[in-house]
Design an enzyme around this catalytic site. Structure first.
Site, PDB file in Angstrom:
ATOM      1  N   ASP A 160       0.662  -0.953   0.488  1.00 50.31           N
ATOM      2  CA  ASP A 160      -0.147   0.123  -0.392  1.00 50.31           C
ATOM      3  C   ASP A 160       0.563   1.093  -0.492  1.00 50.31           C
ATOM      4  O   ASP A 160       2.033   1.018  -0.136  1.00 50.31           O
ATOM      5  CB  ASP A 160      -0.779  -0.291   1.205  1.00 50.31           C
ATOM      6  CG  ASP A 160      -1.599   1.288   1.268  1.00 50.31           C
ATOM      7  OD1 ASP A 160      -2.809   1.727   0.471  1.00 50.31           O
ATOM      8  OD2 ASP A 160      -1.875   0.987   2.149  1.00 50.31           O
ATOM      9  N   ASP A 195      -0.159   4.753   1.743  1.00 51.22           N
ATOM     10  CA  ASP A 195      -0.093   5.874   2.439  1.00 51.22           C
ATOM     11  C   ASP A 195      -0.021   4.890   3.841  1.00 51.22           C
ATOM     12  O   ASP A 195      -0.692   3.693   4.003  1.00 51.22           O
ATOM     13  CB  ASP A 195      -1.516   6.598   2.911  1.00 51.22           C
ATOM     14  CG  ASP A 195      -2.069   7.385   1.262  1.00 51.22           C
ATOM     15  OD1 ASP A 195      -1.070   8.414   0.959  1.00 51.22           O
ATOM     16  OD2 ASP A 195      -2.624   7.464   0.931  1.00 51.22           O
TER      17      ASP A 195
END
Length: 599
Positions: free
Chosen positions: A152, A154
């Site tokens: 991912d 963030d």
């Protein structure tokens, strides 16, 4: 070597006798165990340097003294009970059985004896056992079997400073006032750092923020209406005489309601704070309001920060202010690629934002590290439906109209779904390890439906391990466990004097629980524990992640053929001692009758 021999012999004796001995007769045998740092005269202290180095290599406290004398000679396991021996500890000598003058005196004598034992026998190096750069295993994982690493963006590749939470809170608060016409007085409330914690539940209808354990019970003392705690009696009244919440009835799998919402990602901390502040304003000013409307409006205000692109603009305008650990992100990616691993990125963030951040952390050629890059993926829907097709973006981030028949290196893709991803890449099963911070959106479906390996990023581990490593926490927790064991053993005394003593101990136990809770967060405590039970967050963390760590930089501490082994902890019906506890410092307390009953 002698140290290992003692641990193995003693452990085998305990296990063999424990497995054959009926529960009611076992305590008479355990009663004969005694342990001290100062061995009796005639026993030879271990001077084998390999013993010392082996114990230290486990990053655990050394046994105070090791002996080549067989364990059976030092600890009477079976047979007739021998005469009571005094226990020698740090220059003091006292018996393990106090004289029973009267029940009150007897109980307090046992209490004081236990307190001395805990104080004197707690390992001197019990602190600083945990390293925040450690990767913790819920399941056995061999990195040698992992060929593909996914990320991912963030709070996984990019970690953010606390300043971002303040900006999100301030912008959403002002949106409430200016667009939803909430009272101007709310603007006087500044952001409160460290008020809320990840993993909390919010009762939408009652306007209560709370911590719930793995068994769906509310931890009393952690229920807040606005900025003030709700008394335990009122909590019980509000929930029909119980503090159990039937989450399967009031909240869906992803924790989004309809009646109870669980806040699982770090971006939700400003939202929880704004909910508490707005509730507090209405209550303090005696203004009637509907908590459900408030929840809906706050959620929309927080959502607008993301939808309007405000958060992206702040970060892109001042990358140095908001992004942390860029050099470590580069080091991780470079190391994986240099060892022939394939990498991919699946994020909900837009390409322009990701590109700016990755250029800052990794360099302008950051895409060369990744075999597949997917933005605006719309997780968790990306992982659990097959509706949206992939779209390709050109170098300017504009959508293209060509049909996607392959996922090529150097290209940027938008939306899509996991089923097409698996079909086009062929990356399946335990050869894939995906990292993310959101247990539901990033990890749950991959673990449950597709058999990928998953790694949870939990930045809170930095603070939690610092607290656990303090002497105050170690001493408070050890005494709390010992006192709990003492209460369990002495509860059969039912006379009035004994009941008074036991009530005093229960009060002290509650004070100890509060003290250890406040070391983490004065309102809600640790994100992993509710007193002695795991939190609901912790339960989900163990269920949906094979490994977890504070940041992906923890990978730099391990060889890429390393195997992570979860620590085996005894179940309630199993023997309390295991081989890995005897010589690695995992023993909470000495081998005494009282200690054997501590859970």
């Amino acid at each position: 070597m002698a140290c290992k021999k003692v641990g193995t012999t003693l452990g085998r004796a305990l296990w063999q006798n424990g497995s054959r001995t009926p529960p009611l007769s076992r305590s008479s045998k355990i009663r004969n165990f005694s342990t001290s740092r100062e061995l009796k005269s005639g026993e030879k202290k271990c001077k084998d340097q390999s013993c010392e180095s082996n114990c230290r290599s486990a990053a655990m406290p050394l046994p105070a003294a090791c002996s080549s004398t067989p364990a059976a000679q030092r600890h009477q396991v079976g047979g007739k009970k021998g005469p009571e021996e005094p226990l020698t500890v740090s220059g003091r000598s006292y018996s393990s059985t106090a004289p029973k003058a009267d029940h009150r005196t007897y109980l307090w004598a046992r209490y004081n004896e236990m307190k001395r034992l805990v104080h004197d026998l707690i390992p001197p190096s019990v602190c600083n056992l945990l390293n925040s750069s450690t990767i913790y295993a819920n399941n056995e994982v061999s990195l040698a079997e992992v060929d593909i690493y996914g990320f991912d963006y963030d709070y996984t590749l990019a970690l953010y400073s606390d300043t971002l939470n303040t900006m999100i809170y301030n912008t959403a608060r002002d949106f409430l006032i200016e667009h939803f016409k909430y009272p101007e007085g709310i603007r006087k409330y500044d952001y409160i750092p460290n008020f809320a914690a990840r993993g909390l539940h919010y009762d939408i209808q009652k306007g209560l923020l709370m911590k719930i354990d793995a068994f769906h019970y509310i931890q009393l003392g952690t229920v807040y209406r606005g900025l003030n705690p709700v008394p335990d009696e009122e909590v019980l009244r509000l929930y029909g005489g119980t503090h159990h919440v039937p989450l399967h009835q009031v909240s869906g799998f992803y924790g989004k309601g309809p009646k109870v919402k669980q806040f699982m990602d770090i971006f939700s901390i400003p939202e929880m704070t704004l909910l508490a502040v707005a509730n507090d304003f209405f209550i303090s000013n005696d203004i009637e309001y509907d908590p459900e409307h408030l929840y809906k409006d706050v959620s929309e205000a927080i959502g607008m920060v993301h939808i309007n692109g405000d958060m992206y603009k702040w970060i892109m305008q001042d990358l140095e202010k908001y992004i942390l650990g860029g050099d470590e992100t580069y080091a991780v990616l470079h190391r994986l690629v240099s060892h022939g691993k394939k990498l991919f990125l699946i994020t909900n963030s837009p390409f322009s934002f990701v590109d700016k951040g990755m250029r800052y952390m990794v360099g302008k050629d950051w895409r060369d590290f990744f075999d597949v890059v997917i933005v605006q993926a719309d997780k968790p829907h990306f992982f659990n439906d097959c509706v949206k097709p992939f779209r390709r973006l050109d170098g300017n981030g504009d959508l293209q109209w060509d049909k996607i028949n392959s996922l090529d290196k150097g290209q940027i893709y938008k939306q899509g779904n996991l089923y097409d991803f698996l079909r086009l890449t062929g990356w399946r099963g335990s050869s894939v390890l995906y990292f993310g911070d959101h247990l539901y959106s990033d990890l749950a479906d991959l673990m449950l439906r597709h058999g990928w390996r998953t790694g949870a990023i939990v930045p809170e581990l930095d603070l939690e391990t610092k607290v656990v490593n303090t002497e105050q926490y170690a001493q408070s927790l050890t005494w709390l466990q010992a006192l709990t064991g003492l209460l369990e053993r002495m509860q059969m005394h039912r006379d009035s004097q004994s009941r008074e003593v036991l009530q005093d101990w229960l009060k002290e136990r509650e004070e100890l629980r509060l003290r250890t809770k406040n070391l983490f967060n004065p309102q809600f405590g640790s994100i992993f524990r509710t007193c002695h039970n795991p939190t609901y967050f912790s339960r989900r963390l163990c269920r949906f992640s094979d490994v977890y760590m504070a940041s992906i930089s923890c990978l730099l501490n391990y060889d890429l053929s390393y195997t992570f082994y979860p620590r085996r902890t005894p179940l309630q019906h199993e023997a309390p001692l295991w081989m890995d506890q005897l010589c690695t410092g995992c023993m909470k307390t000495p081998f005494l009758e009282e200690m054997a009953h501590i859970r």
